[in-house]
Design a protein around this motif. Structure first.
Motif, PDB file in Angstrom:
ATOM      1  N   PHE A  54       0.855  -1.183   0.000  1.00  0.00           N
ATOM      2  CA  PHE A  54       0.000   0.000   0.000  1.00  0.00           C
ATOM      3  C   PHE A  54       0.889   1.231   0.000  1.00  0.00           C
ATOM      4  CE2 PHE A  54      -2.053  -3.395   2.307  1.00  0.00           C
ATOM      5  CZ  PHE A  54      -3.339  -3.415   1.805  1.00  0.00           C
ATOM      6  N   GLU A  55       0.780   2.035  -1.044  1.00  0.00           N
ATOM      7  CA  GLU A  55       1.493   3.306  -1.066  1.00  0.00           C
ATOM      8  C   GLU A  55       0.672   4.302  -1.872  1.00  0.00           C
ATOM      9  OE1 GLU A  55       5.380   3.041  -2.960  1.00  0.00           O
ATOM     10  OE2 GLU A  55       4.709   1.307  -4.077  1.00  0.00           O
ATOM     11  N   GLY A  56       1.041   5.566  -1.773  1.00  0.00           N
ATOM     12  CA  GLY A  56       0.296   6.595  -2.493  1.00  0.00           C
ATOM     13  C   GLY A  56      -1.180   6.592  -2.114  1.00  0.00           C
ATOM     14  N   ASP A  57      -2.033   6.748  -3.110  1.00  0.00           N
ATOM     15  CA  ASP A  57      -3.481   6.822  -2.879  1.00  0.00           C
ATOM     16  C   ASP A  57      -4.081   5.504  -2.411  1.00  0.00           C
ATOM     17  OD1 ASP A  57      -3.534   9.501  -3.484  1.00  0.00           O
ATOM     18  OD2 ASP A  57      -4.175   9.205  -5.572  1.00  0.00           O
ATOM     19  N   ALA A  58      -3.391   4.396  -2.617  1.00  0.00           N
ATOM     20  CA  ALA A  58      -3.901   3.100  -2.145  1.00  0.00           C
ATOM     21  C   ALA A  58      -4.049   3.100  -0.629  1.00  0.00           C
ATOM     22  CB  ALA A  58      -2.969   1.974  -2.588  1.00  0.00           C
ATOM     23  N   ARG A  59      -3.210   3.848   0.067  1.00  0.00           N
ATOM     24  CA  ARG A  59      -3.314   3.946   1.534  1.00  0.00           C
ATOM     25  C   ARG A  59      -4.622   4.643   1.921  1.00  0.00           C
ATOM     26  NH1 ARG A  59       1.036   7.496   3.268  1.00  0.00           N
ATOM     27  NH2 ARG A  59       0.495   8.449   1.296  1.00  0.00           N
ATOM     28  N   LYS A  60      -4.957   5.673   1.150  1.00  0.00           N
ATOM     29  CA  LYS A  60      -6.190   6.426   1.428  1.00  0.00           C
ATOM     30  C   LYS A  60      -7.421   5.580   1.117  1.00  0.00           C
ATOM     31  CE  LYS A  60      -8.250  10.925   0.662  1.00  0.00           C
ATOM     32  NZ  LYS A  60      -8.136  12.216   0.013  1.00  0.00           N
ATOM     33  N   VAL A  65     -11.935   1.601   3.511  1.00  0.00           N
ATOM     34  CA  VAL A  65     -12.330   0.242   3.900  1.00  0.00           C
ATOM     35  C   VAL A  65     -12.346   0.124   5.417  1.00  0.00           C
ATOM     36  CG1 VAL A  65     -11.665  -2.206   3.831  1.00  0.00           C
ATOM     37  CG2 VAL A  65     -11.493  -0.801   1.752  1.00  0.00           C
ATOM     38  N   PHE A  66     -11.338   0.693   6.070  1.00  0.00           N
ATOM     39  CA  PHE A  66     -11.276   0.628   7.536  1.00  0.00           C
ATOM     40  C   PHE A  66     -12.456   1.360   8.169  1.00  0.00           C
ATOM     41  CE2 PHE A  66      -6.385   0.576   7.014  1.00  0.00           C
ATOM     42  CZ  PHE A  66      -6.417  -0.752   6.626  1.00  0.00           C
ATOM     43  N   ALA A  67     -12.801   2.517   7.617  1.00  0.00           N
ATOM     44  CA  ALA A  67     -13.939   3.273   8.148  1.00  0.00           C
ATOM     45  C   ALA A  67     -15.231   2.484   7.965  1.00  0.00           C
ATOM     46  CB  ALA A  67     -14.034   4.638   7.467  1.00  0.00           C
ATOM     47  N   LYS A  68     -15.396   1.869   6.802  1.00  0.00           N
ATOM     48  CA  LYS A  68     -16.587   1.051   6.548  1.00  0.00           C
ATOM     49  C   LYS A  68     -16.631  -0.127   7.526  1.00  0.00           C
ATOM     50  CE  LYS A  68     -18.713  -1.959   3.159  1.00  0.00           C
ATOM     51  NZ  LYS A  68     -18.479  -2.727   1.944  1.00  0.00           N
ATOM     52  N   ALA A  69     -15.498  -0.763   7.735  1.00  0.00           N
ATOM     53  CA  ALA A  69     -15.428  -1.897   8.668  1.00  0.00           C
ATOM     54  C   ALA A  69     -15.811  -1.443  10.071  1.00  0.00           C
ATOM     55  CB  ALA A  69     -14.027  -2.500   8.660  1.00  0.00           C
ATOM     56  N   CYS A  70     -15.330  -0.294  10.450  1.00  0.00           N
ATOM     57  CA  CYS A  70     -15.634   0.266  11.771  1.00  0.00           C
ATOM     58  C   CYS A  70     -17.139   0.505  11.905  1.00  0.00           C
ATOM     59  CB  CYS A  70     -14.840   1.552  11.961  1.00  0.00           C
ATOM     60  SG  CYS A  70     -14.931   2.254  13.602  1.00  0.00           S
ATOM     61  N   LEU A  83     -13.889   7.629  12.920  1.00  0.00           N
ATOM     62  CA  LEU A  83     -13.892   7.320  11.488  1.00  0.00           C
ATOM     63  C   LEU A  83     -12.728   8.010  10.775  1.00  0.00           C
ATOM     64  CD1 LEU A  83     -17.718   7.386  10.724  1.00  0.00           C
ATOM     65  CD2 LEU A  83     -16.221   5.382  10.943  1.00  0.00           C
ATOM     66  N   GLU A  84     -12.436   9.242  11.167  1.00  0.00           N
ATOM     67  CA  GLU A  84     -11.298   9.947  10.562  1.00  0.00           C
ATOM     68  C   GLU A  84      -9.976   9.277  10.939  1.00  0.00           C
ATOM     69  OE1 GLU A  84     -11.341  12.255   8.094  1.00  0.00           O
ATOM     70  OE2 GLU A  84     -13.438  11.645   8.198  1.00  0.00           O
ATOM     71  N   LEU A  85      -9.884   8.789  12.172  1.00  0.00           N
ATOM     72  CA  LEU A  85      -8.697   8.041  12.598  1.00  0.00           C
ATOM     73  C   LEU A  85      -8.508   6.813  11.714  1.00  0.00           C
ATOM     74  CD1 LEU A  85      -6.606   7.553  15.165  1.00  0.00           C
ATOM     75  CD2 LEU A  85      -8.251   5.747  15.606  1.00  0.00           C
ATOM     76  N   GLU A  86      -9.589   6.094  11.462  1.00  0.00           N
ATOM     77  CA  GLU A  86      -9.506   4.892  10.624  1.00  0.00           C
ATOM     78  C   GLU A  86      -9.148   5.237   9.183  1.00  0.00           C
ATOM     79  OE1 GLU A  86      -9.177   2.241  12.094  1.00  0.00           O
ATOM     80  OE2 GLU A  86     -10.082   2.774  14.011  1.00  0.00           O
ATOM     81  N   ARG A  87      -9.722   6.324   8.678  1.00  0.00           N
ATOM     82  CA  ARG A  87      -9.403   6.737   7.303  1.00  0.00           C
ATOM     83  C   ARG A  87      -7.920   7.090   7.154  1.00  0.00           C
ATOM     84  NH1 ARG A  87     -14.772   9.129   7.697  1.00  0.00           N
ATOM     85  NH2 ARG A  87     -16.067   7.994   6.203  1.00  0.00           N
ATOM     86  N   GLY A  88      -7.320   7.589   8.214  1.00  0.00           N
ATOM     87  CA  GLY A  88      -5.917   7.988   8.159  1.00  0.00           C
ATOM     88  C   GLY A  88      -4.933   6.944   8.644  1.00  0.00           C
ATOM     89  N   ARG A  89      -5.431   5.770   9.010  1.00  0.00           N
ATOM     90  CA  ARG A  89      -4.570   4.742   9.610  1.00  0.00           C
ATOM     91  C   ARG A  89      -3.327   4.441   8.759  1.00  0.00           C
ATOM     92  NH1 ARG A  89      -5.016   1.563  13.764  1.00  0.00           N
ATOM     93  NH2 ARG A  89      -7.179   2.151  14.128  1.00  0.00           N
ATOM     94  N   PHE A  90      -3.484   4.183   7.477  1.00  0.00           N
ATOM     95  CA  PHE A  90      -2.333   3.851   6.629  1.00  0.00           C
ATOM     96  C   PHE A  90      -1.587   5.103   6.146  1.00  0.00           C
ATOM     97  CE2 PHE A  90      -2.999  -0.708   4.793  1.00  0.00           C
ATOM     98  CZ  PHE A  90      -2.860  -1.236   6.061  1.00  0.00           C
ATOM     99  N   LEU A  91      -2.151   6.278   6.396  1.00  0.00           N
ATOM    100  CA  LEU A  91      -1.473   7.511   5.992  1.00  0.00           C
ATOM    101  C   LEU A  91      -0.393   7.910   6.988  1.00  0.00           C
ATOM    102  CD1 LEU A  91      -4.559   9.556   4.763  1.00  0.00           C
ATOM    103  CD2 LEU A  91      -2.890   8.276   3.379  1.00  0.00           C
ATOM    104  N   ARG A  92      -0.282   7.166   8.083  1.00  0.00           N
ATOM    105  CA  ARG A  92       0.723   7.485   9.102  1.00  0.00           C
ATOM    106  C   ARG A  92       2.141   7.261   8.592  1.00  0.00           C
ATOM    107  NH1 ARG A  92      -1.447   3.923  14.071  1.00  0.00           N
ATOM    108  NH2 ARG A  92      -1.586   2.421  12.373  1.00  0.00           N
TER     109      ARG A  92
END
Length: 191
Positions: A54-60, A65-70, A83-92
């Protein structure tokens, strides 16, 4: 004894994902990292693991998906902040690699050994990235166990997330943490 390798291993430390900055590994470096990461014990040469990068926009998009799962899996509706935390999880971190444990039924190659091989891939991948100067963090978090995330990743019933490996430039040297007293963990079998 190769003192430099021993010192490298003795000083190795995980870096929290939100303390990893760009740039992440180049495609060539990632190829090196994953090639070395895959050099692990593998009984019967089954390669019971695979990588998802996962890199670039794939992280976003994975964050959606994480927000939907949540939203789908939590017993209470999640807050906007969650939900915003989950959306940004891979953007860290600039790059995340999922190591998928992929069991291959084979007489003489127990499932447990295959799972251990996938764990070895996770750690070897971290070491390879560290050797190139990148910080890493090998974690699972709740997303590794989410039915929604598993489905989005196309995991088979025999597959599990062994870990998500976050990679990037460490923003600072991580503090040393308390380590176990090894002598307390050793038992000698009597002669």
């Amino acid at each position: 004894m190769n003192t430099s390798i021993f010192e490298f291993l003795a000083a190795r430390r995980s870096v929290k994902p939100d303390r990893l900055a760009a740039p992440g590994p180049t495609p060539e470096q990632l190829q090196q990292i994953l090639t070395v990461g895959a050099r692990v014990p593998d009984h019967k040469k089954l390669t019971p693991w695979r990588f998802i990068v996962f890199e670039g926009d794939a992280r976003k998009s994975m964050g959606e998906v994480f927000a939907k799962a949540c939203e789908t899996e939590e017993s209470q509706p999640p807050s906007h902040v969650r939900l915003e935390l989950e959306r940004g999880r891979f953007l860290r971190a600039p790059l995340v690699v999922a190591v998928v444990s992929s069991i291959k039924p084979r007489p003489g190659a127990p499932e447990w050994e295959q799972i251990l091989s996938a764990a070895a891939v996770c750690f070897n991948t971290c070491l390879a990235a560290n050797a190139l100067g990148f910080g890493t963090s090998w974690i699972t978090e709740w997303i590794a166990y989410s039915k929604t995330v598993r489905e989005a990743l196309g995991l088979k019933e025999s597959e599990r997330i062994a870990g998500f490996i976050y990679m990037g430039q460490p923003m600072e040297k991580p503090d040393e943490r308390e380590r176990p007293i090894v002598d307390a963990l050793i038992t000698e079998w009597p002669a």
